[in-house]
Structures are given as structure tokens and as C-alpha cells.
Design an enzyme around this catalytic site. Structure first.
Site, PDB file in Angstrom:
ATOM      1  CD  GLU A 174       4.243   3.540   1.660  1.00  0.00           C
ATOM      2  OE1 GLU A 174       4.314   2.405   1.186  1.00  0.00           O
ATOM      3  OE2 GLU A 174       3.242   4.257   1.540  1.00  0.00           O
ATOM      4  CG  HIS A 223       2.553   4.921  -2.725  1.00  0.00           C
ATOM      5  ND1 HIS A 223       2.537   3.748  -3.439  1.00  0.00           N
ATOM      6  CD2 HIS A 223       2.188   4.582  -1.476  1.00  0.00           C
ATOM      7  CE1 HIS A 223       2.188   2.753  -2.645  1.00  0.00           C
ATOM      8  NE2 HIS A 223       1.960   3.229  -1.439  1.00  0.00           N
ATOM      9  CG  HIS A 273      -2.781   1.605  -1.453  1.00  0.00           C
ATOM     10  ND1 HIS A 273      -3.020   1.900  -0.140  1.00  0.00           N
ATOM     11  CD2 HIS A 273      -1.431   1.543  -1.584  1.00  0.00           C
ATOM     12  CE1 HIS A 273      -1.860   2.013   0.507  1.00  0.00           C
ATOM     13  NE2 HIS A 273      -0.886   1.804  -0.344  1.00  0.00           N
ATOM     14  CG  HIS A 321       2.329  -1.643  -0.901  1.00  0.00           C
ATOM     15  ND1 HIS A 321       3.219  -1.371   0.101  1.00  0.00           N
ATOM     16  CD2 HIS A 321       1.573  -0.527  -1.009  1.00  0.00           C
ATOM     17  CE1 HIS A 321       2.990  -0.156   0.585  1.00  0.00           C
ATOM     18  NE2 HIS A 321       1.999   0.373  -0.084  1.00  0.00           N
TER      19      HIS A 321
HETATM   20 ZN   LIG Z   1       1.236   2.269   0.170  1.00  0.00          ZN
END
Ligand SMILES: [Zn+2]
Length: 240
Positions: free
Chosen positions: A79, A98, A100, A169
């Protein structure tokens, strides 16, 4: 050279501390990553090699160009293009994260926009944009930010905002420094939790455009206090 090396050491240490803070505060799970633009070279950025975040040390940082390529032959996060495409699209951005972030995740799959409800969330602006992968790629993708073209679209959805959600996501935060991004990630998580709680007990009064502007400036000046507080909590937990 020595001077730039020691400047890089400081940047690497800050990335490692940021990662520890984000884990300790419950924002980053097993799959998050944070990067920073190389201070003297806007066409490059630093990001850890592909490792569990809690395992990252200052020796694990790789240098990438804005196409997400590196000459470092250790494994890299798939990513990483989230980072490279945002640095390419947003010259003002110095740090990309990034996660979650758990309280934010519901806003990646419901039709309720994530909007600021307290002064600490003023930085969000009117509402957090959502990148919808199905618009171009249909409903059989892996929902992952693993290609430059998907990540170019994530950067486009981000536009000039400080955060974008990836549908079903996760979250991408950006800012002018590592500390600002950690601060924003913490308060985005808190704001999402507050909004979710508020929606269950009554009609929500969101921040007005004037409050967003004025409170955003006030809170934006408190970033170092947040960093000092979370760093102290790391020390108390024996993690720093
Ligand atoms: Zn992710």
C-alpha cells in the site's frame, strides 16, 4: 552528509515514536503505516519496510520516490502507493498515515457522513470525503490500495482535505508534520466515537462553518501538547 544523516536519524526516530503512539492509543492495528516526506528532497519519502508496526525500529526505514519505487531490496508495503500518490498530488503534505482506526471504520460503510461535532474535530472541515473503489472497478475488488491507479483516485478523493476514507477498508490522514498527523488521527478517532454515540441519543448539532474555521485554528496550535502527552504515556507503559 553527516549533518543530513543525523537529521534523518531524528526523522526516523519520530516515525518510530509516532507508530508506537498510534498503536498504544488504539488507532493503528497490525496493518497501518506512516510516512514522511524527505525534508531536503520533496520528490522522496521515508516509510518503514514491510513489518508488523510494533516491530519497526529506526533501522527499518526505506526511501521511496514519488512512483513508490525504492532501491532498498528489503520487502515494502504493497500500500505504499497511497503515500506516493498523495505526495505527488499534494505538495503541501509532509506526512501520510494509513490505519483502520476502529471508531472511524463504520463511516467507511454507512451513508452517514463523518462531520465534526466538537471543537477538537474542527480540522476535519465540512465532512470527510470517501473514496469509492466500486465507481471505477466494480464490486469484485480486494478493496485494497495496492496499485498506483487506485491510489491516484484515493488522492483525488482526498482533494484538499486532511483525511479521506477508503470505502469498506480504512482511513488516510495527511498533514504538515508527523506530529500534526498523529494529533489528527487521535482526534478523528475520538470525533467519530462521539458522533456515533450522539447519533444514538438525539439529533446532532454539527459544527457550523464559522466554528470549523475558528476552532480549527485554536486547536491546531496545541499539537505539541498532544505529542508530549502521548509520548509520556509510552514511557509510563514501558514502551519508550
Ligand atoms: Zn489498509
Amino acid at each position: 552528509m553527516t549533518e543530513s544523516k543525523s537529521a534523518h536519524d531524528k526523522v526516523f526516530a519520530e516515525l518510530v515514536t509516532a507508530t508506537k503512539i498510534l498503536i498504544n492509543e488504539g488507532i493503528m492495528d497490525t496493518f497501518g503505516h506512516i510516512s514522511v516526506r524527505v525534508p531536503e528532497d520533496p520528490e522522496s519519502f521515508f516509510l518503514a519496510q514491510k513489518l508488523a508496526p510494533s516491530a519497526i525500529t529506526v533501522n527499518d526505514i526505506q526511501r521511496f520516490n514519488l512512483d513508490g519505487e525504492t532501491s532498498d531490496n528489503r520487502p515494502s508495503y504493497l500500500e505504499r502507493y497511497i503515500h506516493s500518490e498523495i505526495y505527488k498530488a499534494r505538495p503541501d503534505v509532509q506526512c501520510v498515515l494509513h490505519t483502520h482506526s476502529p471508531a472511524v471504520l463504520p463511516y467507511c460503510f454507512v451513508d452517514q457522513p463523518l462531520r465534526p461535532v466538537t471543537h477538537m474535530g474542527a480540522f476535519i472541515g465540512d465532512a470527510v470525503p470517501v473514496y469509492e473503489i466500486r465507481d471505477k472497478h466494480g464490486d469484485e475488488t480486494d478493496l485494497f490500495g495496492g496499485s498506483p491507479s487506485v491510489c491516484r483516485d484515493i488522492a483525488e478523493s482526498l482533494a484538499s482535505y486532511p483525511v479521506v476514507l477508503m470505502a469498506r477498508h480504512g482511513v488516510v490522514n495527511v498533514g504538515k508534520s508527523v506530529r500534526e498527523v498523529v494529533f489528527r488521527a487521535f482526534y478523528l478517532e475520538q470525533e467519530a466515537a462521539a458522533l456515533t454515540a450522539g447519533l444514538q441519543i438525539g439529533t446532532v448539532k454539527y459544527l457550523s462553518p464559522g466554528e470549523i474555521k475558528t476552532a480549527g485554528k485554536l486547536v491546531g496550535a496545541q499539537i505539541d501538547r498532544g505529542w508530549d502527552h502521548w509520548s509520556q504515556r509510552l514511557r509510563q507503559a514501558g514502551l519508550a
